[in-house]
Design an enzyme around this catalytic site. Structure first.
Site, short mmCIF file in Angstrom:
data_model
loop_
_atom_site.label_atom_id
_atom_site.label_comp_id
_atom_site.label_asym_id
_atom_site.label_seq_id
_atom_site.Cartn_x
_atom_site.Cartn_y
_atom_site.Cartn_z
N GLY A 46 0.83 -1.19 0.00
CA GLY A 46 0.00 0.00 0.00
C GLY A 46 0.86 1.24 0.00
O GLY A 46 2.05 1.19 0.35
N CYS A 89 6.87 -0.53 6.23
CA CYS A 89 6.40 0.67 5.53
C CYS A 89 7.48 1.08 4.53
O CYS A 89 8.67 1.07 4.87
CB CYS A 89 6.18 1.78 6.56
SG CYS A 89 5.66 3.36 5.85
N LEU A 90 7.06 1.47 3.33
CA LEU A 90 8.04 1.88 2.32
C LEU A 90 8.80 3.13 2.75
O LEU A 90 9.89 3.40 2.24
CB LEU A 90 7.33 2.12 0.98
CG LEU A 90 6.73 0.86 0.33
CD1 LEU A 90 5.92 1.24 -0.91
CD2 LEU A 90 7.82 -0.15 -0.02
N HIS A 131 -3.17 1.04 8.18
CA HIS A 131 -1.83 1.61 8.04
C HIS A 131 -1.84 2.82 7.09
O HIS A 131 -1.28 3.88 7.42
CB HIS A 131 -0.89 0.51 7.53
CG HIS A 131 0.52 0.95 7.26
ND1 HIS A 131 1.60 0.44 7.95
CD2 HIS A 131 1.04 1.85 6.38
CE1 HIS A 131 2.71 1.02 7.52
NE2 HIS A 131 2.39 1.87 6.56
N GLU A 132 -2.47 2.64 5.94
CA GLU A 132 -2.44 3.72 4.93
C GLU A 132 -3.27 4.93 5.36
O GLU A 132 -2.87 6.07 5.15
CB GLU A 132 -2.92 3.21 3.57
CG GLU A 132 -2.11 2.06 2.99
CD GLU A 132 -0.61 2.29 2.98
OE1 GLU A 132 -0.16 3.45 2.90
OE2 GLU A 132 0.14 1.30 3.08
ZN ZN Z 1 3.46 3.17 5.38
#
Ligand code: ZN
Length: 164
Positions: A46, A89-90, A131-132
């Site tokens: 995401g 997380c990216l 999360h997003e």
């Molecule tokens: Zn994230």
């Protein structure tokens, strides 16, 4: 195809509350297309608009059937159950932490043309919705953890997963 740079933890952009989308125009469509490309390239689950430096309430989520969901102005309307699992997380590359989230989450959002819809997600999709959407209020999952997982803990968790 346009890949945007992903903002990394420490950048103040990730702590801001994002504004709602009010215009469902070509600029929004370009953002969504770029977010899709960026998420695919990064092999993430995401991505939220502030992670590419845009402070608008837009997220994309890969669901459990590998379909990309576009959520504009998303909000959680109901949630139930509880799951605890590793989350990454990216914007926090290479790290993981255990986070407890609801097991089932229903979101209400607009599509790229402004039409409202509801969508239910379970397990990883539910986790991803939470999360997003948190990103849109300037929050990162790291606020929920007491430590980043060590290599040993990651192995232990992923090694045990099949037996559960
Ligand atoms: Zn994230």
């Amino acid at each position: 195809m346009a890949i945007r740079n992903i903002v990394i933890q420490g950048d103040p952009l990730l702590t801001k509350r994002c504004r709602p989308v009010t215009e469902f125009n070509a600029r929004l469509h370009q953002l969504l297309d770029d977010m899709r490309d960026t998420l695919t390239e990064a092999q993430g689950a995401g991505l939220a608009a502030p992670q590419v430096g845009v402070l608008r309430r837009v997220v994309v989520v890969m669901d459990d059937e590998d379909q990309l969901l576009e959520l504009v102005n998303p909000e959680i309307v109901s949630q139930s159950g509880e799951q605890t699992g590793p989350e990454g997380c990216l914007s926090v590359p290479g790290k993981w932490g255990m986070v407890t989230r609801p097991c089932r989450v229903k979101v209400r959002a607009q599509d790229r043309f402004g039409a409202w819809f509801e969508r239910e997600g379970e397990e990883l999709t539910a986790r991803c919705f939470c999360h997003e959407i948190e990103h849109l209020d300037g929050h990162l999952y790291v606020e929920h953890i007491d430590h980043f997982l060590t290599e040993e803990e990651l192995e232990e968790y992923f090694g045990e997963e099949d037996g559960k």
